[in-house]
Write a protein that holds these residues in place. Structure first.
Motif, mmCIF file in Angstrom:
data_model
loop_
_atom_site.group_PDB
_atom_site.id
_atom_site.type_symbol
_atom_site.label_atom_id
_atom_site.label_comp_id
_atom_site.label_asym_id
_atom_site.label_seq_id
_atom_site.Cartn_x
_atom_site.Cartn_y
_atom_site.Cartn_z
ATOM 1 N N SER A 87 102.202 22.959 93.704
ATOM 2 C CA SER A 87 103.481 23.028 92.977
ATOM 3 C C SER A 87 104.232 21.712 93.190
ATOM 4 C CB SER A 87 104.314 24.208 93.459
ATOM 5 O OG SER A 87 104.502 24.136 94.865
ATOM 6 N N PRO A 88 103.743 20.643 92.571
ATOM 7 C CA PRO A 88 104.317 19.325 92.831
ATOM 8 C C PRO A 88 105.703 19.155 92.222
ATOM 9 C CG PRO A 88 102.707 19.200 91.066
ATOM 10 C CD PRO A 88 102.632 20.595 91.618
ATOM 11 N N GLN A 89 106.417 18.170 92.742
ATOM 12 C CA GLN A 89 107.691 17.802 92.142
ATOM 13 C C GLN A 89 107.435 17.172 90.763
ATOM 14 O OE1 GLN A 89 110.823 18.411 93.569
ATOM 15 N NE2 GLN A 89 109.472 19.687 94.825
ATOM 16 N N PRO A 90 108.360 17.298 89.829
ATOM 17 C CA PRO A 90 108.111 16.825 88.459
ATOM 18 C C PRO A 90 108.252 15.318 88.295
ATOM 19 C CG PRO A 90 110.302 17.769 88.615
ATOM 20 C CD PRO A 90 109.647 18.022 89.941
ATOM 21 N N ASP A 91 108.831 14.630 89.290
ATOM 22 C CA ASP A 91 109.067 13.192 89.156
ATOM 23 C C ASP A 91 108.033 12.423 89.974
ATOM 24 O OD1 ASP A 91 111.107 14.680 90.982
ATOM 25 O OD2 ASP A 91 110.776 12.758 91.980
ATOM 26 N N PRO A 92 107.083 11.747 89.320
ATOM 27 C CA PRO A 92 106.022 11.032 90.023
ATOM 28 C C PRO A 92 106.526 9.697 90.567
ATOM 29 C CG PRO A 92 105.832 10.623 87.701
ATOM 30 C CD PRO A 92 106.991 11.583 87.868
ATOM 31 N N VAL A 93 105.620 8.970 91.206
ATOM 32 C CA VAL A 93 105.894 7.613 91.674
ATOM 33 C C VAL A 93 104.959 6.668 90.927
ATOM 34 C CG1 VAL A 93 105.869 6.035 93.640
ATOM 35 C CG2 VAL A 93 106.589 8.422 93.959
ATOM 36 N N ARG A 119 101.965 11.259 97.967
ATOM 37 C CA ARG A 119 101.173 12.061 97.040
ATOM 38 C C ARG A 119 101.133 13.540 97.407
ATOM 39 N NH1 ARG A 119 94.773 11.106 95.719
ATOM 40 N NH2 ARG A 119 94.669 12.383 93.842
ATOM 41 N N GLU A 120 101.524 13.873 98.602
ATOM 42 C CA GLU A 120 101.505 15.287 98.977
ATOM 43 C C GLU A 120 102.334 16.122 97.998
ATOM 44 O OE1 GLU A 120 99.686 16.845 101.278
ATOM 45 O OE2 GLU A 120 98.719 14.883 101.503
ATOM 46 N N ARG A 121 103.409 15.537 97.455
ATOM 47 C CA ARG A 121 104.317 16.319 96.601
ATOM 48 C C ARG A 121 104.507 15.718 95.210
ATOM 49 N NH1 ARG A 121 107.824 19.874 98.499
ATOM 50 N NH2 ARG A 121 109.699 18.941 97.623
ATOM 51 N N ARG A 122 103.911 14.536 94.964
ATOM 52 C CA ARG A 122 104.146 13.888 93.678
ATOM 53 C C ARG A 122 102.886 13.220 93.146
ATOM 54 N NH1 ARG A 122 108.981 13.944 96.180
ATOM 55 N NH2 ARG A 122 110.800 14.293 94.807
ATOM 56 N N ASP A 123 102.748 13.205 91.814
ATOM 57 C CA ASP A 123 101.706 12.407 91.185
ATOM 58 C C ASP A 123 101.984 10.931 91.463
ATOM 59 O OD1 ASP A 123 100.901 14.826 90.152
ATOM 60 O OD2 ASP A 123 101.458 14.366 88.079
ATOM 61 N N ILE A 124 100.916 10.144 91.506
ATOM 62 C CA ILE A 124 101.012 8.696 91.675
ATOM 63 C C ILE A 124 100.383 8.039 90.447
ATOM 64 C CG2 ILE A 124 100.429 6.695 93.092
ATOM 65 C CD1 ILE A 124 102.234 8.638 94.555
ATOM 66 N N ILE A 125 101.087 7.081 89.874
ATOM 67 C CA ILE A 125 100.560 6.329 88.737
ATOM 68 C C ILE A 125 100.446 4.872 89.141
ATOM 69 C CG2 ILE A 125 100.974 5.533 86.369
ATOM 70 C CD1 ILE A 125 102.639 8.689 87.452
ATOM 71 N N ALA A 126 99.316 4.274 88.848
ATOM 72 C CA ALA A 126 99.129 2.838 89.067
ATOM 73 C C ALA A 126 98.766 2.200 87.728
ATOM 74 C CB ALA A 126 98.025 2.586 90.085
ATOM 75 N N ILE A 127 99.311 1.018 87.465
ATOM 76 C CA ILE A 127 98.998 0.294 86.237
ATOM 77 C C ILE A 127 98.619 -1.141 86.573
ATOM 78 C CG2 ILE A 127 100.537 1.689 84.802
ATOM 79 C CD1 ILE A 127 102.515 -0.717 84.835
ATOM 80 N N ASP A 128 97.845 -1.758 85.683
ATOM 81 C CA ASP A 128 97.731 -3.208 85.660
ATOM 82 C C ASP A 128 98.809 -3.715 84.712
ATOM 83 O OD1 ASP A 128 95.636 -3.270 87.391
ATOM 84 O OD2 ASP A 128 94.107 -3.822 85.911
ATOM 85 N N GLU A 129 99.665 -4.580 85.195
ATOM 86 C CA GLU A 129 100.769 -5.061 84.371
ATOM 87 C C GLU A 129 100.250 -5.943 83.232
ATOM 88 O OE1 GLU A 129 103.113 -4.755 88.536
ATOM 89 O OE2 GLU A 129 102.605 -6.734 87.745
ATOM 90 N N ASP A 205 109.559 12.802 82.252
ATOM 91 C CA ASP A 205 110.943 12.518 81.857
ATOM 92 C C ASP A 205 111.680 11.728 82.926
ATOM 93 O OD1 ASP A 205 110.664 13.941 79.452
ATOM 94 O OD2 ASP A 205 111.101 15.837 80.465
ATOM 95 N N HIS A 206 111.372 11.992 84.194
ATOM 96 C CA HIS A 206 112.005 11.305 85.314
ATOM 97 C C HIS A 206 110.923 10.799 86.260
ATOM 98 C CE1 HIS A 206 115.222 13.920 83.754
ATOM 99 N NE2 HIS A 206 116.041 12.971 84.179
ATOM 100 N N PHE A 630 112.984 8.878 101.854
ATOM 101 C CA PHE A 630 113.858 8.381 100.792
ATOM 102 C C PHE A 630 113.479 8.982 99.442
ATOM 103 C CE2 PHE A 630 114.553 5.315 97.338
ATOM 104 C CZ PHE A 630 115.934 5.209 97.387
ATOM 105 N N ILE A 631 112.201 9.025 99.131
ATOM 106 C CA ILE A 631 111.771 9.597 97.850
ATOM 107 C C ILE A 631 112.142 11.080 97.776
ATOM 108 C CG2 ILE A 631 109.768 10.179 96.429
ATOM 109 C CD1 ILE A 631 110.523 7.277 96.212
ATOM 110 N N GLU A 632 112.080 11.776 98.892
ATOM 111 C CA GLU A 632 112.466 13.186 98.912
ATOM 112 C C GLU A 632 113.958 13.359 98.639
ATOM 113 O OE1 GLU A 632 111.038 16.417 99.279
ATOM 114 O OE2 GLU A 632 109.439 15.126 98.518
ATOM 115 N N ASP A 633 114.778 12.476 99.241
ATOM 116 C CA ASP A 633 116.232 12.623 99.123
ATOM 117 C C ASP A 633 116.852 11.224 99.013
ATOM 118 O OD1 ASP A 633 118.860 13.373 99.149
ATOM 119 O OD2 ASP A 633 118.886 14.034 101.246
#
Length: 662
Positions: A87-93, A119-129, A205-206, A630-633
């Protein structure tokens, strides 16, 4: 891995793909303005990831110029790692990498390893700029590479070829212009507009941002543009564009020295033993440029001392706990003694921690007076620990091999790999260097050819003797459609590997020359003037460091048109929650730049992490804990007390260790 995890991994690797996993992304994504195409992830993915289940890779089509959304497009490559939680948080990193000139999408397993604590609670996205690695498919200068294949290969092998950089840049810029690519749009402003487009395409969205090095500069530009959806941002290893950083690069080498020695100056005991240790250290480095100290293992000159101090950390996260010994080493070298320096270079210092050495652990147990029966238990524990290390490594290697075999079987690519290996062996076996270069050039030029058997046979007949050519041609005729696709994929990969080192510098210059070397914002003259004004470095180091700037940037940047941007060097502001993280030993971006980065941010917190380098989460669990909190709160008060425990003691002249204040 635990036995249960190993069983689950085998089951997941061998199970049928879940048709519902990432279904919306497989159908084009969440925003028709930015279509998503799923592509194969770069291997290896295992042991921690399963493609299509825990991670998915692809590309997102965005406007080349966001001010002209109906015009040309560019593909932004991405990896999306699903959160571990059910049940991850909706706002990824989203991770914004450094450089630019070194992407991250190709390193599927390595990239996410930095962010497992998030990543325990959020999706992680990585991109090549944009303009970098997998997000620059039309910007590969393979024609220029072909023309300069000889010097490129020699340079990669270590040969010094001064003209290579300029010649490659000139040719590559002409090649891009001939393709109709407006490379002035490879800039941080457009890069920043890509990020909300990527997040919209992926259905978020966030989101939160984690930028490292150049990624902090990109994050600050995103905050300046202030698109909707940003929840919080971490900037780690700060490079604010409102500082002339290329003219302040000397500060990223003086700051680690100052931050290491300032606690000694603040402490009465240490200061009495090593008075004025900071100016003495800088003076010694300069003096050794003209008067090296002769030791039993050779001379200790400016470079030897500088790189010993500078080399406590590196870009890959390696760290040596040498800070306690610097004051005594400097004091000895001033007297012509090299004892501490020799112990450092021989590996005697820093001493290995007992916990990392079984013999030391056993010796410590014996010294504690344990009985014979208790020592039997100690030996059993040490043996079990050794078996566990071996077993874990074996599981990881086996998982990677299983994944690779299953992937090859699924794509039927064994024959393709064999053909590619045989072709490479045949090219290497050519006796004449000119013949090898000609064959290598034609091989790389196949990058531009539609996959088919004919050009492979033509290559074999053109460059090899009749027997070798016939063998290669016979193998080529056995290749099926899937095999051919894989062979030409391997050719593309070989192209990228050959050009990577040279083209990586070009990718950096596309940003630096068009943004940071405009209107004299950075220059050798400013570099020297700022060094003199600061007063840390002496004349010898001033000359050396000015050359460091001039060689890679000044002449190459003269080849680019300047594209000044409004407000690029104006101090930015934001009311978003921002955490500025900086390592005291960072030799890429000075730790003190972190506070300057957020000086006009109304909702920012700054943390300096002792004994950490560039990208603090590579070096410190404390840094990981702080960023996770910090990411949590993002609006809560951070507990940063763990950084106080990272301050190392100092070795006194008598060899004892003295604790230092934080």
């Amino acid at each position: 891995m635990s036995p249960d995890q190993i069983i689950a991994l085998i089951a997941a690797l061998t199970a049928e793909p879940d048709p519902n996993a990432f279904s919306q992304l497989k159908n084009g994504g969440f925003d028709p303005s930015f279509p998503v195409t799923i592509t194969a992830c770069t291997r290896p993915v295992a042991p921690t990831e399963i493609e299509g289940k825990t991670v998915i890779c692809g590309k997102i089509q965005v406007p080349f110029d966001h001010r002209k959304p109906e015009g040309k497009t560019i593909d932004i490559a991405f990896n999306l790692y699903k959160a571990r939680s059910l049940s991850p948080q909706p706002d990824p990193v989203i991770y914004l990498h450094g450089g630019p000139g070194s992407g991250t999408v190709s390193r599927v397993a390595k990239t996410v390893s930095y962010f497992e604590h998030l990543r325990e609670r959020r999706d992680i996205i990585a991109i090549d700029e944009r303009g970098v690695d997998a997000s620059a498919p039309d910007m590969d200068c393979y024609s220029t590479l072909g023309e300069q294949l000889g010097p490129v290969v020699d340079a990669i092998g270590g040969a010094a070829i001064p003209s290579l950089g300029l010649d490659f840049i000139k040719g590559c810029l002409k090649e891009l212009e001939a393709k109709g690519i407006d490379y002035s749009l490879i800039n941080t402003e457009q890069n920043a507009m890509d990020v909300p487009a990527v997040m919209s395409a992926l259905g978020y969205d966030h989101y939160n941002i984690y930028g490292i090095s150049y990624g902090t500069k990109l994050t600050m530009e995103i905050l300046r543009q202030n698109p909707p959806g940003i929840r919080a941002a971490v900037i780690d290893g700060n490079a604010p564009p409102w500082l002339p950083l290329y003219s302040m690069f000397w500060q990223s080498h003086s700051t680690p020295i100052r931050k290491t020695l300032e606690p000694c100056e603040r402490d009465p005991v240490c200061n009495a033993a090593y008075p004025d240790i900071i100016p003495r250290t800088f003076a010694l480095i300069d003096k050794l440029g003209a008067e090296p100290v002769e030791g039993p293992n050779g001379k200790v000159g400016l470079e030897e001392l500088f790189f010993t101090i500078d080399g406590r950390v590196d870009m890959k996260g390696h760290y040596a706990a040498l800070s306690p010994y610097l004051p005594l080493m400097v004091t000895q070298l001033e007297k012509g003694e090299t004892t501490i320096y020799d112990e450092i270079t021989s590996g005697e210092l820093p001493p290995k921690p007992a916990s990392a050495d079984a013999d030391a652990a056993r010796a410590a147990a014996q010294a504690a007076g344990l009985s014979a029966s208790e020592m039997v238990l100690v030996d059993a524990m040490l043996a079990a620990a050794d078996h566990m290390r071996i077993a874990e490594s074996t599981v990881e290697n086996a998982a990677q091999a299983l994944e690779a075999d299953l992937d090859a079987e699924a794509r039927g690519t064994d024959l393709a790999e064999i053909f590619d290996d045989r072709l490479a062996d045949a090219i290497r076996a050519l006796d004449d260097p000119d013949e090898r270069l000609a064959a290598g050039r034609d091989y790389l030029d196949l990058r531009f050819v539609k996959p088919s058997v004919d050009p492979l046979i033509a290559l074999a007949k053109t460059h090899f003797d009749s027997e070798t050519g016939a063998t290669i041609a016979a193998l080529a005729r056995q290749l099926g459609p899937d095999d051919l696709t894989r062979v030409f994929d391997l050719i593309r990969i070989d192209n990228q590997a050959t050009v990577k080192d040279v083209e990586g510098m070009l990718q950096l210059l596309l940003y630096a020359c068009q943004e940071d070397f405009v209107d004299g914002w950075n220059s050798p003259e400013k570099f020297r003037a700022l060094m003199i004004e600061d007063g840390s470095w002496g004349p010898v180091m001033q000359d050396i460091m000015v050359d460091w700037l001039s060689t890679p940037f000044v002449e190459p940047c003269a080849l680019f048109d300047e594209h000044p941007r409004k407000d690029w060097t104006t101090i930015g502001s934001s009311d978003r929650p921002v955490l500025s993280m900086n390592g005291e030993l960072d030799t890429q971006t000075a730790g003190i730049w972190g506070a300057l980065a957020v000086q006009n941010y109304s909702n920012a917190q700054v943390v300096m992490v002792p004994e950490s380098g560039h990208g603090t989460i590579q070096f410190s669990q404390c840094a990981k804990d702080i960023t996770a909190a910090f990411i949590e709160d993002p609006t809560g008060k951070l507990d940063t007390s763990c950084v106080e425990d990272l301050r190392l003691p100092v070795m006194m002249p008598d060899g004892t260790m003295h604790p230092l204040p934080y």
